[in-house]
Enzyme design. Structure first.
Site, PDB file in Angstrom:
ATOM      1  N   GLY A  14     -19.996 -10.092  20.222  1.00 36.40           N
ATOM      2  CA  GLY A  14     -19.216  -9.447  18.926  1.00 36.40           C
ATOM      3  C   GLY A  14     -18.262  -8.332  19.327  1.00 36.40           C
ATOM      4  N   SER A  15     -18.058  -8.140  20.505  1.00 37.25           N
ATOM      5  CA  SER A  15     -17.307  -6.776  20.737  1.00 37.25           C
ATOM      6  C   SER A  15     -15.957  -6.864  20.026  1.00 37.25           C
ATOM      7  CB  SER A  15     -17.147  -6.421  22.080  1.00 37.25           C
ATOM      8  OG  SER A  15     -15.992  -7.447  22.731  1.00 37.25           O
ATOM      9  N   ASN A 109      -7.386 -16.102  15.869  1.00 35.86           N
ATOM     10  CA  ASN A 109      -8.055 -16.532  17.000  1.00 35.86           C
ATOM     11  C   ASN A 109      -7.670 -15.583  17.987  1.00 35.86           C
ATOM     12  OD1 ASN A 109     -10.119 -17.627  18.383  1.00 35.86           O
ATOM     13  ND2 ASN A 109      -8.575 -18.709  19.655  1.00 35.86           N
ATOM     14  N   HIS A 111      -7.611 -15.210  22.128  1.00 33.17           N
ATOM     15  CA  HIS A 111      -7.806 -15.981  23.338  1.00 33.17           C
ATOM     16  C   HIS A 111      -7.637 -15.110  24.686  1.00 33.17           C
ATOM     17  CE1 HIS A 111      -8.480 -19.732  25.720  1.00 33.17           C
ATOM     18  NE2 HIS A 111      -7.298 -19.520  26.614  1.00 33.17           N
ATOM     19  N   ASP A 147      -6.644 -23.858  20.961  1.00 30.79           N
ATOM     20  CA  ASP A 147      -5.868 -22.728  21.047  1.00 30.79           C
ATOM     21  C   ASP A 147      -4.089 -22.827  21.002  1.00 30.79           C
ATOM     22  OD1 ASP A 147      -8.170 -21.407  21.719  1.00 30.79           O
ATOM     23  OD2 ASP A 147      -8.404 -22.088  23.951  1.00 30.79           O
TER      24      ASP A 147
HETATM   25  C1  GRF Z   1     -13.675 -12.679  24.188  1.00 35.52           C
HETATM   26  O1  GRF Z   1     -13.120 -12.736  25.521  1.00 35.52           O
HETATM   27  C2  GRF Z   1     -12.662 -13.704  23.585  1.00 35.52           C
HETATM   28  O2  GRF Z   1     -11.481 -13.596  23.937  1.00 35.52           O
HETATM   29  C3  GRF Z   1     -13.001 -15.031  23.894  1.00 35.52           C
HETATM   30  O3  GRF Z   1     -14.635 -14.861  23.969  1.00 35.52           O
HETATM   31  C4  GRF Z   1     -15.092 -13.388  24.167  1.00 35.52           C
HETATM   32  C5  GRF Z   1     -15.824 -12.877  23.117  1.00 35.52           C
HETATM   33  O4  GRF Z   1     -16.119 -11.678  23.341  1.00 35.52           O
HETATM   34  N1  GRF Z   1     -12.701 -16.137  22.773  1.00 35.52           N
HETATM   35  P1  GRF Z   1     -16.975 -10.766  21.986  1.00 35.52           P
HETATM   36  O5  GRF Z   1     -17.984 -11.633  21.526  1.00 35.52           O
HETATM   37  O6  GRF Z   1     -16.020 -10.505  21.174  1.00 35.52           O
HETATM   38  O7  GRF Z   1     -17.376  -9.589  22.745  1.00 35.52           O
END
Ligand code: GRF
Length: 209
Positions: A14-15, A109, A111, A147
Site C-alpha cells: 500500500g505505498s 490504475n 502500472h 492494463d
Molecule cells: C506497484 O509497483 C504498482 O505499480 C503495482 O503493484 C505495486 C504496488 O505497490 N501495480 P504498493 O502496494 O502501492 O506499495
C-alpha cells in the site's frame, strides 16, 4: 469545488495508497480517502488504513462462485461510500465489466511500465528481460481489458545494465507515487477530459504538472 470521495483498492503493502492518502491529508489533493478495500485479508494496506482511521474492508475472492459474484459484493460494499474516484493501487485483480461500467471514467490504475508495453504481471521483469533502456510507470483510467484504458500520465526512468527486477522496481516505485498523486490531483480539480482513448487536461502546454 466539493472535495472528491476517493476509494482505494489494494492487495499489498500500500505505498501508492499511502501516497494518495498523504496527498489528501496535506491538501495537495482536493479529496479524501473514504474507504480502503483489499482482496487479501492480511494485506499491510489494511493496517495502514486502520492507522489513518479510514474504514477498511477485505473480501477473499475464494469465497465467491465467480468474478461476477465477487464484483457484485464489492460493488455493494463500495456504493454506500459514494466514491467519485476509485484508485487501484497495487490491486492484483482484474475488475469485471460491471464494476468498470458502474464507474465510467472514474477508476484509475497505476502500472509499473510505460503502457502499452509490458502489460500484466511482472512488468519490471518483462522490461529487464526485453533489454529496454527506458522503463517507467503509467497512470490510466481502467477499461475492461488488461492494463488498457486511456493514459493519464507517465514517467520514464532509465534502465541500467546491471538492473535486476528488484532494483528497477524500486526506481520505478519512486516515480509511481508522484505520478499517481498528479493524476488524482488533476481528477479532483475536474481537469481531466477523456476523448476517445486520450486524456486531456494534465499534459497540455501551460497546464503545469
Ligand atoms: C506497484 O509497483 C504498482 O505499480 C503495482 O503493484 C505495486 C504496488 O505497490 N501495480 P504498493 O502496494 O502501492 O506499495
Amino acid at each position: 469545488m466539493a472535495r472528491k470521495r476517493i476509494v482505494v483498492f489494494a492487495s499489498g503493502r500500500g505505498s501508492n495508497a499511502e501516497a494518495i492518502y498523504e496527498a489528501s491529508r496535506n491538501g495537495t489533493v482536493n479529496g479524501d480517502v473514504v474507504m480502503v478495500f483489499s482482496d487479501r485479508s492480511q494485506a499491510a494496506v489494511l493496517r495502514k488504513a486502520a492507522s489513518w482511521g479510514v474504514p477498511a474492508f477485505a473480501a477473499d475472492p475464494g469465497g465467491f462462485s465467480s468474478r461476477k459474484a465477487y464484483d457484485e459484493a464489492l460493488l455493494r460494499a463500495v456504493l454506500p461510500y459514494r466514491p467519485d474516484l476509485i484508485c487501484l493501487a497495487g490491486y492484483m485483480r482484474i475488475c469485471g465489466a460491471e464494476l468498470v461500467q458502474a464507474f465510467p471514467g472514474r477508476i484509475m490504475n497505476i502500472h509499473p511500465a510505460l503502457l502499452p508495453s509490458f502489460r500484466g504481471l511482472h512488468a519490471q521483469r518483462q522490461a529487464v528481460e526485453a533489454g529496454v533502456k527506458v522503463a517507467g510507470c503509467t497512470v490510466h483510467f481502467v477499461g475492461t481489458g488488461l492494463d488498457d484504458g486511456p493514459i493519464i500520465t507517465q514517467t520514464a526512468v532509465p534502465v541500467f545494465d546491471d538492473d535486476t527486477e528488484e532494483s528497477l522496481s524500486e526506481r520505478i516505485l519512486q516515480e509511481e507515487h508522484p505520478a499517481y498523486v498528479r493524476a488524482v490531483k488533476a481528477f479532483c480539480e475536474d481537469r481531466l477530459r477523456i476523448e476517445g482513448h486520450c486524456v486531456h487536461g494534465l499534459h497540455g502546454k501551460g497546464a503545469g504538472l
